[in-house]
Each structure stands twice: as C-alpha cells, then as structure tokens.
Design a protein around this motif. Structure first.
Motif, PDB file in Angstrom:
ATOM      1  N   ARG A 170       0.863  -1.193   0.000  1.00  0.00           N
ATOM      2  CA  ARG A 170       0.000   0.000   0.000  1.00  0.00           C
ATOM      3  C   ARG A 170       0.894   1.236   0.000  1.00  0.00           C
ATOM      4  O   ARG A 170       1.787   1.365   0.846  1.00  0.00           O
ATOM      5  N   ILE A 171       0.652   2.139  -0.926  1.00  0.00           N
ATOM      6  CA  ILE A 171       1.467   3.346  -1.079  1.00  0.00           C
ATOM      7  C   ILE A 171       0.631   4.542  -0.666  1.00  0.00           C
ATOM      8  O   ILE A 171      -0.376   4.869  -1.309  1.00  0.00           O
ATOM      9  N   LEU A 172       1.036   5.191   0.422  1.00  0.00           N
ATOM     10  CA  LEU A 172       0.330   6.349   0.949  1.00  0.00           C
ATOM     11  C   LEU A 172       1.172   7.597   0.731  1.00  0.00           C
ATOM     12  O   LEU A 172       2.403   7.534   0.705  1.00  0.00           O
ATOM     13  N   MET A 173       0.509   8.724   0.583  1.00  0.00           N
ATOM     14  CA  MET A 173       1.232   9.972   0.351  1.00  0.00           C
ATOM     15  C   MET A 173       1.408  10.732   1.663  1.00  0.00           C
ATOM     16  O   MET A 173       0.547  10.713   2.526  1.00  0.00           O
ATOM     17  N   ASN A 174       2.530  11.422   1.778  1.00  0.00           N
ATOM     18  CA  ASN A 174       2.729  12.336   2.894  1.00  0.00           C
ATOM     19  C   ASN A 174       2.856  13.763   2.351  1.00  0.00           C
ATOM     20  O   ASN A 174       2.718  13.994   1.154  1.00  0.00           O
ATOM     21  N   GLU A 175       3.075  14.693   3.247  1.00  0.00           N
ATOM     22  CA  GLU A 175       3.299  16.090   2.870  1.00  0.00           C
ATOM     23  C   GLU A 175       2.103  16.722   2.160  1.00  0.00           C
ATOM     24  O   GLU A 175       2.269  17.565   1.291  1.00  0.00           O
ATOM     25  N   ARG A 201      -5.292  16.520  -3.154  1.00  0.00           N
ATOM     26  CA  ARG A 201      -5.419  15.466  -2.148  1.00  0.00           C
ATOM     27  C   ARG A 201      -6.831  14.890  -2.155  1.00  0.00           C
ATOM     28  O   ARG A 201      -7.021  13.675  -2.084  1.00  0.00           O
ATOM     29  N   ARG A 202      -7.847  15.748  -2.256  1.00  0.00           N
ATOM     30  CA  ARG A 202      -9.219  15.257  -2.307  1.00  0.00           C
ATOM     31  C   ARG A 202      -9.422  14.359  -3.521  1.00  0.00           C
ATOM     32  O   ARG A 202     -10.070  13.309  -3.436  1.00  0.00           O
ATOM     33  N   ARG A 203      -8.851  14.757  -4.664  1.00  0.00           N
ATOM     34  CA  ARG A 203      -9.010  13.953  -5.871  1.00  0.00           C
ATOM     35  C   ARG A 203      -8.298  12.617  -5.718  1.00  0.00           C
ATOM     36  O   ARG A 203      -8.808  11.574  -6.171  1.00  0.00           O
ATOM     37  N   GLN A 204      -7.134  12.638  -5.082  1.00  0.00           N
ATOM     38  CA  GLN A 204      -6.400  11.393  -4.876  1.00  0.00           C
ATOM     39  C   GLN A 204      -7.183  10.437  -3.992  1.00  0.00           C
ATOM     40  O   GLN A 204      -7.233   9.228  -4.244  1.00  0.00           O
ATOM     41  N   LEU A 205      -7.842  10.954  -2.963  1.00  0.00           N
ATOM     42  CA  LEU A 205      -8.652  10.110  -2.088  1.00  0.00           C
ATOM     43  C   LEU A 205      -9.871   9.571  -2.830  1.00  0.00           C
ATOM     44  O   LEU A 205     -10.271   8.409  -2.630  1.00  0.00           O
ATOM     45  N   GLN A 206     -10.464  10.395  -3.701  1.00  0.00           N
ATOM     46  CA  GLN A 206     -11.580   9.919  -4.517  1.00  0.00           C
ATOM     47  C   GLN A 206     -11.138   8.780  -5.428  1.00  0.00           C
ATOM     48  O   GLN A 206     -11.825   7.774  -5.570  1.00  0.00           O
ATOM     49  N   ASP A 207      -9.984   8.961  -6.058  1.00  0.00           N
ATOM     50  CA  ASP A 207      -9.483   7.929  -6.959  1.00  0.00           C
ATOM     51  C   ASP A 207      -9.215   6.626  -6.204  1.00  0.00           C
ATOM     52  O   ASP A 207      -9.541   5.536  -6.683  1.00  0.00           O
ATOM     53  N   ALA A 208      -8.626   6.745  -5.012  1.00  0.00           N
ATOM     54  CA  ALA A 208      -8.376   5.547  -4.204  1.00  0.00           C
ATOM     55  C   ALA A 208      -9.685   4.853  -3.843  1.00  0.00           C
ATOM     56  O   ALA A 208      -9.773   3.620  -3.850  1.00  0.00           O
ATOM     57  N   THR A 209     -10.724   5.634  -3.545  1.00  0.00           N
ATOM     58  CA  THR A 209     -12.035   5.047  -3.245  1.00  0.00           C
ATOM     59  C   THR A 209     -12.567   4.262  -4.435  1.00  0.00           C
ATOM     60  O   THR A 209     -13.046   3.131  -4.295  1.00  0.00           O
TER      61      THR A 209
END
Length: 379
Positions: free
Chosen positions: A170-175, A183-191
């Motif tokens: 699992r690859i999570l982003m920091n910073e 960031r919101r779009r990245q979380l949507q894509d992960a969903t």
C-alpha cells in the motif's frame, strides 16, 4: 484524460542495452541474505537519507531489529547532477552494520529512464540472491523519495511465505494539506479503485489475493521472489510504468500477486517527479483539471469484464463445459487448450471479444454507481 497511470501503460521496450552492469565492485552477498532492496535514484539528494534511515530501522513483527545480514540495499544513482551518491555513501559510513551498496552510472539517452535503472537494479538483486543460494529470497523495490514502514520487509516476507510469488504494498502519500484539492481527488481515486477491487472479489475472486486487499503494485513497494523474476524474464525495459509492465508479466504467467494491506510505504506528494508518467504526473494531471472531474470507466463495463474473466477462467480450468457458456463465448472454447496459463489465454481472449466501449463517467458519479452495484450484488 486517463484517470490513472496503469491505463496509460507504455508497451514500447528499449532497444538492446548500451551499458553494462555498474556493480562489478560490490562485495559478494552474505550467505544469510534473504532480501535485496533496490532503489533507483536520480537527483534525490534531498530525500535519500530519509529513505535509507527507514530501511536501516526495519524490525520484525515483534519489534525486534532484523538480522543485519538478512537483507541488503542497492542504490543506483543514475544520471545525477547532485550529491545523491555521496550522501548515500555517507549514510552507509555512519551505519557500518547496514548492508548498503551504492553504484553510479550515466545511462545513454536511449536508456536514460527509470525502467532501465530499475531493470539494472533488479537484475543485480536477482543475481545476488541466486549467488547466495536463495532463489526464494526476494527482490523488494522502493523509491528514493519514499519511506517504508518499520515492518515493510517482515510483512512482505510473511505474505510471500503464505504462498504469494509477488507482493504489492500500500502506497500512501505524505506532505499533503487536508484541504488540498489534489489530495481530495487522490482520495476519490483511491475510493474508486478500492470499490473496483471489492467488485472483483464478488465476481471473480482470487484465492491467493482475498479481501481485504488494495489495488497497488507499483515501484515504491513491489516485491517478488528471485524465482518469479526469472520466470517472467526480468523487468521489461520500458521508459515508464515499468512496474505495471512487470505486473502484467506476472499475471501472464499465472504467478500469485498479493495486494497486502499490512505492507506499507509513505511517498512524496511532489508534482515535479523524475519520470515521464508516474505518481507525480498523475498529481499534475489532477491539479491541471482543478474542479473538473476526471472521467473513469463506467461500472457496467467493469462488471462485464469481470464476469467474462470469471467465465473464461472456469472454461480454461475445465470447470465449465463449452456448451454451457453464453453463445458469444463458445467460439473461444477451442483455443483455451492452446494456452499454458490462464493469464495468456485471458490476454488473447480480451482482444478477440472486444465487447465494445462503455461510456465513461465523472469520478464521483462512478463511485456512486459502484456502491449501488456492490449493494445489489450483496443483496
């Protein structure tokens, strides 16, 4: 725009190699070697020390440090204009018990890409594991802007010991700021991606990769045994998305890939990356779109493909008689026996079937539809 980098898979391979191995001066591997960690690094002076510190701090499931000779780290500083290699060597000098080998190379223009750098590293890691008499030892890939979790190697080993040939972490982003639009779009894509994996679990489950699992199998956290690496013929030398190319090769050979949620890394959220197409490219694309939503495959298309895959898998395994297949699939029955692996058969069958293009949907709408589909299937 494509919504995720795997959909932009670049299949063109490089021509013949123009450089030899940069590892002639590396010492022989320790007999206790079980894992060889590889890190391609291009102008990563700002991050390489943190990456190495996370690896030097690896522990087992009980929090005890891993035996220092059980794993090693190979860093290839390629085409650098900064002090990446020097800083890596300084880290090694300050941590004499840490098995760190640093090499430098300048790849010629046709090979000056991450695919070739990672290939050189994986080839050497595989060779060293075999030299140590450990064909079931594993190659573990990460990136020079990434910090692995303290149990990264231990959790990877556990997944491989449970029967996997390869493990995507699992690859999570920091910073990232909580309110950041990207960031919101990245979380949507992960969903969306995780809902897709749940759909696959319901329609075409894989015993070796059960839920809970995730959707990632990329270079920041991708491991495979030396035997599996040899089985697929090594890492394809593509200019980018070499990790996706390796994943497709593993599937083609019916090797068991586990998407293990306990294997975790934390990677940079920078948008100025070192590769043409990768996470930084995806973040740039999301940032460029602003409030406009990316378009993604329609859930109806995902359902159709997963159902086809399940039916053809049963056919290939001879668990389903050809005459029980839908009429549209029966012409494929005679070819199933021509393919030694289901992965190869499925790759061919998809090209023959061409079920047609489904309309794409805005990301948020596709998420809503996927949730509705999942709820209906569970009922």
């Amino acid at each position: 725009m494509s919504h995720a980098t795997p959909l932009r898979f670049h299949a063109a391979t490089s021509a013949g190699s123009l450089v030899g191995s940069p590892w002639q001066l590396a010492p022989a591997p320790a007999p206790e070697l079980r894992a060889s960690v590889i890190i391609p690094a291009k102008d990563e002076a700002a991050t390489i020390a943190a990456t190495l510190a996370a690896l030097a701090a690896q522990v087992d499931a009980h929090g005890h440090p891993l035996p220092p000779r059980s794993f090693e780290v190979l860093v290839l500083a390629n085409n650098c204009q900064d002090a990446t290699a020097c800083l890596a060597r300084e880290f090694g000098a300050c941590h004499p018990g840490f098995a760190l080998h640093v090499a430098e190379t300048t790849l010629p223009a046709p090979e000056a890409h991450v695919g070739r750098a990672r290939q050189l590293l994986m080839d050497e890691a595989c060779r060293r594991l075999e030299q140590a008499g450990q064909p079931l030892g594993f190659i573990a890939s990460t990136d020079a802007d990434t910090q692995v979790a303290p149990t990264w190697l231990a959790a990877t080993h556990a997944a491989l010991a449970a029967g996997a040939d390869a493990v995507g972490g699992r690859i999570l982003m920091n910073e990232t700021a909580p309110g950041c639009p990207v960031r919101r779009r990245q979380l949507q894509d992960a969903t969306y991606q995780l809902l897709h994996t749940q759909l696959a679990e319901l329609l075409d489950p894989l015993p070796h990769d059960p839920w809970p699992r995730h959707h990632q199998h990329f270079g920041a956290s991708l491991a495979l045994t030396a035997a599996a690496y040899r089985r697929v013929g090594g890492l394809p030398a593509v200019p980018y998305l070499e990790d996706e190319a390796l994943y497709q090769a593993l599937l083609h050979h019916d090797l068991r890939v586990r998407h293990c949620s306990s294997v975790r890394v934390y990677t940079s959220a920078r948008r100025q990356g070192r590769v043409a197409v990768g996470l930084s490219w995806q973040l740039q694309e999301w940032g460029r779109l602003g409030e406009q939503e990316p378009m993604v495959p329609h859930p109806a298309g995902l359902v159709t493909e997963l159902c086809l895959r399940q039916q053809l898998r049963a056919l290939w395994q001879q668990a389903q008689a050809p005459e029980t297949l839908p009429v549209a699939l029966r012409h494929l029955a005679g070819a199933a026996a021509d393919y030694p692996t289901f992965g190869a058969f499925w790759h061919w069958a998809k090209m023959q079937l061409n079920p047609g293009e489904y309309a794409v949907l805005p990301l948020s709408e596709a998420i809503r539809e996927l949730r509705q589909v999942l709820a209906a299937l569970r009922r």
